[in-house]
Design a protein around this motif. Structure first.
Motif, PDB file in Angstrom:
ATOM      1  N   ARG A   1       0.873  -1.168   0.000  1.00  0.00           N
ATOM      2  CA  ARG A   1       0.000   0.000   0.000  1.00  0.00           C
ATOM      3  C   ARG A   1       0.915   1.224   0.000  1.00  0.00           C
ATOM      4  N   ASP A   2       1.163   1.744  -1.186  1.00  0.00           N
ATOM      5  CA  ASP A   2       2.012   2.916  -1.379  1.00  0.00           C
ATOM      6  C   ASP A   2       1.104   4.130  -1.176  1.00  0.00           C
ATOM      7  N   LEU A   3       1.189   4.741  -0.009  1.00  0.00           N
ATOM      8  CA  LEU A   3       0.230   5.765   0.369  1.00  0.00           C
ATOM      9  C   LEU A   3       0.243   6.979  -0.551  1.00  0.00           C
ATOM     10  N   TYR A   4       1.411   7.357  -1.052  1.00  0.00           N
ATOM     11  CA  TYR A   4       1.469   8.490  -1.977  1.00  0.00           C
ATOM     12  C   TYR A   4       0.883   8.104  -3.334  1.00  0.00           C
ATOM     13  N   ALA A   5       1.210   6.940  -3.830  1.00  0.00           N
ATOM     14  CA  ALA A   5       0.661   6.497  -5.114  1.00  0.00           C
ATOM     15  C   ALA A   5      -0.857   6.357  -5.039  1.00  0.00           C
ATOM     16  N   LEU A   6      -1.351   5.964  -3.870  1.00  0.00           N
ATOM     17  CA  LEU A   6      -2.803   5.828  -3.671  1.00  0.00           C
ATOM     18  C   LEU A   6      -3.473   7.180  -3.457  1.00  0.00           C
ATOM     19  N   ASP A   7      -2.661   8.219  -3.237  1.00  0.00           N
ATOM     20  CA  ASP A   7      -3.175   9.536  -2.860  1.00  0.00           C
ATOM     21  C   ASP A   7      -4.076   9.411  -1.626  1.00  0.00           C
ATOM     22  N   PHE A   8      -3.570   8.642  -0.660  1.00  0.00           N
ATOM     23  CA  PHE A   8      -4.340   8.403   0.557  1.00  0.00           C
ATOM     24  C   PHE A   8      -4.630   9.718   1.277  1.00  0.00           C
ATOM     25  N   GLN A   9      -5.872   9.908   1.672  1.00  0.00           N
ATOM     26  CA  GLN A   9      -6.294  11.109   2.392  1.00  0.00           C
ATOM     27  C   GLN A   9      -5.966  10.925   3.875  1.00  0.00           C
ATOM     28  N   PRO A  10      -4.972  11.659   4.398  1.00  0.00           N
ATOM     29  CA  PRO A  10      -4.530  11.417   5.771  1.00  0.00           C
ATOM     30  C   PRO A  10      -5.297  12.159   6.859  1.00  0.00           C
ATOM     31  N   VAL A  11      -6.132  13.101   6.485  1.00  0.00           N
ATOM     32  CA  VAL A  11      -6.777  13.939   7.499  1.00  0.00           C
ATOM     33  C   VAL A  11      -8.022  13.249   8.060  1.00  0.00           C
TER      34      VAL A  11
END
Length: 194
Positions: free
Chosen positions: A37-47
């Protein structure tokens, strides 16, 4: 075994990405199933937003959180790979922990106790930082990082910490032989643990 690798670095050409590739190859070579799970590639919303907590309290887990929780549920081993920035996790990974390792999924409270809901899983953390290791050791930062992540995230939720590799003085100025040595250490550690 099922291995989940949660990776947080924005640059595909980074040394952290080389660590990711080395870890995945070592695991796959041993016949493990690996999910990255590549969080940047997934554009994971961290907020973590108020609507997230309201939805989770009502039993309506937001889709992006539910997806990540499903990966964690299926995993036997969870590996975090990330650089240390400003003495801690990159914001995207901190947000992943805030949103995904949620109350009722990763932990709960009982009568005066913490209920660890991720027991039976194992965890590994691999970090890089630019400061020389000796400086982090002397100032207590190495010990603090271990406590914060291994105890504060993994152990708190019941994940058994297997190891925490902290590689200091990692920058574009580090010699290629030193970088290759780090990758060899990553491979050897994974082979010894998994």
């Amino acid at each position: 075994m099922n291995h989940l690798v949660v990776y947080a670095h924005p640059h595909p050409e980074s040394f952290n990405h080389a660590i990711l590739e080395t870890a995945v190859k070592a695991l796959e070579d041993k016949g493990h199933q690996v999910f990255v799970r590549d969080l940047y590639a997934l554009d994971f919303q961290p907020v973590l937003k108020p609507q997230d907590t309201a939805a989770m309290k009502s039993g309506n887990i937001p889709d992006d959180i539910k997806t990540e929780q499903e990966f964690i549920t299926k995993a036997d081993v969870i590996t975090f790979i990330y650089p240390i920035w400003w003495s801690g996790l990159p914001a995207i990974l901190k947000g992943y922990v805030d949103r995904v390792f949620a109350y009722g999924f990763a932990y709960a409270y009982g009568e005066g106790e913490i209920i660890q809901l991720l027991k039976g899983k194992k965890g590994l953390i691999i970090n890089t930082h630019g400061t020389p290791k000796e400086i982090y050791d002397e100032m207590g930062m190495t010990a603090s990082l271990t406590i914060t992540s291994d105890v504060g995230i993994f152990d708190f939720t019941g994940i058994e910490p297997l190891d925490h590799l902290l590689f200091g003085n990692v920058s574009e100025y580090l010699e290629e032989a030193a970088l290759k040595d780090i990758l060899k250490q990553v491979e050897e550690k994974i082979n010894s643990l998994c």
